[in-house]
Design a protein around this motif. Structure first.
Motif, PDB file in Angstrom:
ATOM      1  N   GLY A 129       0.822  -1.214   0.000  1.00 14.99           N
ATOM      2  CA  GLY A 129       0.000   0.000   0.000  1.00 14.99           C
ATOM      3  C   GLY A 129       0.851   1.256   0.000  1.00 14.99           C
ATOM      4  O   GLY A 129       0.553   2.229  -0.701  1.00 14.99           O
ATOM      5  N   LEU A 132       2.288   1.776  -3.376  1.00 14.07           N
ATOM      6  CA  LEU A 132       1.240   2.110  -4.331  1.00 14.07           C
ATOM      7  C   LEU A 132       0.739   3.536  -4.169  1.00 14.07           C
ATOM      8  O   LEU A 132       0.349   4.184  -5.127  1.00 14.07           O
ATOM      9  CB  LEU A 132       0.084   1.119  -4.135  1.00 14.07           C
ATOM     10  CG  LEU A 132      -1.171   1.238  -4.956  1.00 14.07           C
ATOM     11  CD1 LEU A 132      -0.838   1.079  -6.431  1.00 14.07           C
ATOM     12  CD2 LEU A 132      -2.141   0.153  -4.532  1.00 14.07           C
ATOM     13  N   SER A 133       0.774   4.056  -2.970  1.00 14.88           N
ATOM     14  CA  SER A 133       0.166   5.343  -2.667  1.00 14.88           C
ATOM     15  C   SER A 133       1.039   6.515  -3.092  1.00 14.88           C
ATOM     16  O   SER A 133       2.213   6.587  -2.740  1.00 14.88           O
ATOM     17  CB  SER A 133      -0.097   5.434  -1.164  1.00 14.88           C
ATOM     18  OG  SER A 133      -0.648   6.701  -0.848  1.00 14.88           O
ATOM     19  N   ARG A 138      -2.128   9.052   2.768  1.00 15.13           N
ATOM     20  CA  ARG A 138      -3.220   8.171   2.351  1.00 15.13           C
ATOM     21  C   ARG A 138      -2.775   6.716   2.211  1.00 15.13           C
ATOM     22  O   ARG A 138      -3.500   5.896   1.643  1.00 15.13           O
ATOM     23  CB  ARG A 138      -3.819   8.685   1.050  1.00 15.13           C
ATOM     24  CG  ARG A 138      -4.435  10.085   1.215  1.00 15.13           C
ATOM     25  CD  ARG A 138      -4.911  10.627  -0.100  1.00 15.13           C
ATOM     26  NE  ARG A 138      -5.964   9.840  -0.669  1.00 15.13           N
ATOM     27  CZ  ARG A 138      -7.260  10.158  -0.657  1.00 15.13           C
ATOM     28  NH1 ARG A 138      -7.641  11.267  -0.102  1.00 15.13           N
ATOM     29  NH2 ARG A 138      -8.145   9.384  -1.209  1.00 15.13           N
ATOM     30  N   ASP A 139      -1.604   6.371   2.729  1.00 16.44           N
ATOM     31  CA  ASP A 139      -1.092   4.996   2.620  1.00 16.44           C
ATOM     32  C   ASP A 139      -2.093   3.978   3.147  1.00 16.44           C
ATOM     33  O   ASP A 139      -2.365   2.964   2.504  1.00 16.44           O
ATOM     34  CB  ASP A 139       0.228   4.836   3.376  1.00 16.44           C
ATOM     35  CG  ASP A 139       1.409   5.465   2.661  1.00 16.44           C
ATOM     36  OD1 ASP A 139       1.247   5.950   1.527  1.00 16.44           O
ATOM     37  OD2 ASP A 139       2.499   5.463   3.258  1.00 16.44           O
ATOM     38  N   THR A 142      -5.125   3.641   0.859  1.00 14.20           N
ATOM     39  CA  THR A 142      -4.752   2.932  -0.367  1.00 14.20           C
ATOM     40  C   THR A 142      -4.573   1.444  -0.088  1.00 14.20           C
ATOM     41  O   THR A 142      -5.001   0.596  -0.870  1.00 14.20           O
ATOM     42  CB  THR A 142      -3.468   3.529  -0.965  1.00 14.20           C
ATOM     43  OG1 THR A 142      -3.676   4.931  -1.170  1.00 14.20           O
ATOM     44  CG2 THR A 142      -3.115   2.873  -2.283  1.00 14.20           C
ATOM     45  N   THR A 143      -3.938   1.124   1.048  1.00 12.22           N
ATOM     46  CA  THR A 143      -3.746  -0.282   1.429  1.00 12.22           C
ATOM     47  C   THR A 143      -5.084  -0.994   1.578  1.00 12.22           C
ATOM     48  O   THR A 143      -5.274  -2.099   1.063  1.00 12.22           O
ATOM     49  CB  THR A 143      -2.937  -0.386   2.736  1.00 12.22           C
ATOM     50  OG1 THR A 143      -1.653   0.195   2.522  1.00 12.22           O
ATOM     51  CG2 THR A 143      -2.782  -1.823   3.190  1.00 12.22           C
ATOM     52  N   ALA A 145      -7.945  -0.140   0.286  1.00 14.72           N
ATOM     53  CA  ALA A 145      -8.607  -0.221  -1.020  1.00 14.72           C
ATOM     54  C   ALA A 145      -8.051  -1.392  -1.837  1.00 14.72           C
ATOM     55  O   ALA A 145      -8.820  -2.177  -2.417  1.00 14.72           O
ATOM     56  CB  ALA A 145      -8.439   1.092  -1.780  1.00 14.72           C
ATOM     57  N   ALA A 146      -6.727  -1.524  -1.878  1.00 18.86           N
ATOM     58  CA  ALA A 146      -6.113  -2.626  -2.627  1.00 18.86           C
ATOM     59  C   ALA A 146      -6.451  -3.974  -2.002  1.00 18.86           C
ATOM     60  O   ALA A 146      -6.753  -4.947  -2.706  1.00 18.86           O
ATOM     61  CB  ALA A 146      -4.597  -2.422  -2.698  1.00 18.86           C
ATOM     62  N   PHE A 182      -5.447   0.455 -10.034  1.00 24.65           N
ATOM     63  CA  PHE A 182      -4.370   1.135  -9.313  1.00 24.65           C
ATOM     64  C   PHE A 182      -3.142   1.440 -10.149  1.00 24.65           C
ATOM     65  O   PHE A 182      -2.220   2.088  -9.659  1.00 24.65           O
ATOM     66  CB  PHE A 182      -3.948   0.311  -8.097  1.00 24.65           C
ATOM     67  CG  PHE A 182      -5.039   0.160  -7.089  1.00 24.65           C
ATOM     68  CD1 PHE A 182      -5.368   1.207  -6.250  1.00 24.65           C
ATOM     69  CD2 PHE A 182      -5.747  -1.020  -6.990  1.00 24.65           C
ATOM     70  CE1 PHE A 182      -6.385   1.081  -5.322  1.00 24.65           C
ATOM     71  CE2 PHE A 182      -6.772  -1.162  -6.065  1.00 24.65           C
ATOM     72  CZ  PHE A 182      -7.091  -0.106  -5.225  1.00 24.65           C
ATOM     73  N   LEU A 185      -1.756   4.888 -10.184  1.00 26.79           N
ATOM     74  CA  LEU A 185      -1.254   5.432  -8.922  1.00 26.79           C
ATOM     75  C   LEU A 185       0.172   5.023  -8.631  1.00 26.79           C
ATOM     76  O   LEU A 185       0.768   5.542  -7.709  1.00 26.79           O
ATOM     77  CB  LEU A 185      -2.130   4.937  -7.755  1.00 26.79           C
ATOM     78  CG  LEU A 185      -3.563   5.425  -7.715  1.00 26.79           C
ATOM     79  CD1 LEU A 185      -4.271   4.810  -6.518  1.00 26.79           C
ATOM     80  CD2 LEU A 185      -3.601   6.937  -7.642  1.00 26.79           C
ATOM     81  N   HIS A 186       0.695   4.090  -9.370  1.00 24.52           N
ATOM     82  CA  HIS A 186       2.007   3.553  -9.034  1.00 24.52           C
ATOM     83  C   HIS A 186       3.113   4.569  -9.306  1.00 24.52           C
ATOM     84  O   HIS A 186       3.440   4.854 -10.437  1.00 24.52           O
ATOM     85  CB  HIS A 186       2.258   2.262  -9.804  1.00 24.52           C
ATOM     86  CG  HIS A 186       3.507   1.563  -9.380  1.00 24.52           C
ATOM     87  ND1 HIS A 186       3.757   1.219  -8.073  1.00 24.52           N
ATOM     88  CD2 HIS A 186       4.580   1.154 -10.088  1.00 24.52           C
ATOM     89  CE1 HIS A 186       4.932   0.628  -8.004  1.00 24.52           C
ATOM     90  NE2 HIS A 186       5.451   0.578  -9.205  1.00 24.52           N
TER      91      HIS A 186
END
Length: 190
Positions: A129, A132-133, A138-139, A142-143, A145-146, A182, A185-186
């Motif tokens: 996460g 990805l964030s 917002r880590d 995002t975690t 959500a994934a 996602f 977002l990477h």
């Protein structure tokens, strides 16, 4: 299985295997310890002596599952897509474990055999996460959500809710879903 399995010190494995089979057939609650003992060819008191109760046996299933799950996620490396694919792969290959692990009302989540493996798996998911964030604030969001996407897809796949499930490879589909949702977002962090 033969009754002598208990006398050779294999009761734990015999009962875990019987539980995993029963979970696969009728879910995590559709069986009794007495039924598992009968399947395993041991006395009806043997599972109680070893696990205490059904919750104890399900705790052992969860502990084993989280250990396998953590190892599967760790083996995927740092790429968030591959961690998501590994998540789905684990669910498909270890369906009975998966059906127990994410239902903490069925087992003892704080058990010393469960907590460390659960924490290992959570660390891999959190790391993915963070990678990805695009926004460190917002880590966590995002975690989650994934995680929700991977878990939700795995659950839909396993339940048969996807009408075309037999026609698609779950790992390929998971990879495509994760990339679709996602991929933009990477932004690897330096």
């Amino acid at each position: 299985m033969e009754p002598s399995a208990y006398h050779h010190g294999n009761l734990r494995r015999v009962m875990l295997d019987a539980a995993l089979q029963a979970i696969g057939e009728s879910g995590p609650t559709g069986w009794s310890l007495r039924e598992l003992a009968r399947r395993a060819g041991v006395s009806h008191t043997a599972p109680t002596h070893h696990f205490g109760d059904k919750t104890g046996l399900l705790t052992a299933v969860a502990a084993e599952g989280f250990d396998l799950f953590a190892a599967t996620l760790e083996a995927a490396g740092g790429d968030f897509r591959e961690v998501g694919v590994a998540y789905v792969r684990f669910a498909v290959r270890h369906r009975s474990h998966f059906q127990v692990m994410f239902r903490p009302e069925l087992y003892r989540p704080a058990d010393p055999a469960v907590a460390p493996a659960r924490a290992r798996a959570a660390a891999v998911l959190s790391s993915g996460g963070r990678a990805l964030s695009p926004d460190p604030a917002r880590d966590r969001l995002t975690t989650v959500a994934a995680w929700s996407m991977a878990h939700g897809f795995a659950d839909l796949w396993l339940s048969g809710a996807l009408a075309d499930a037999a026609e698609i490879d779950p790992e390929t589909y998971a990879r495509d879903l994760i990339t679709l949702a996602f991929g933009h977002l990477h932004h690897p962090k330096a």
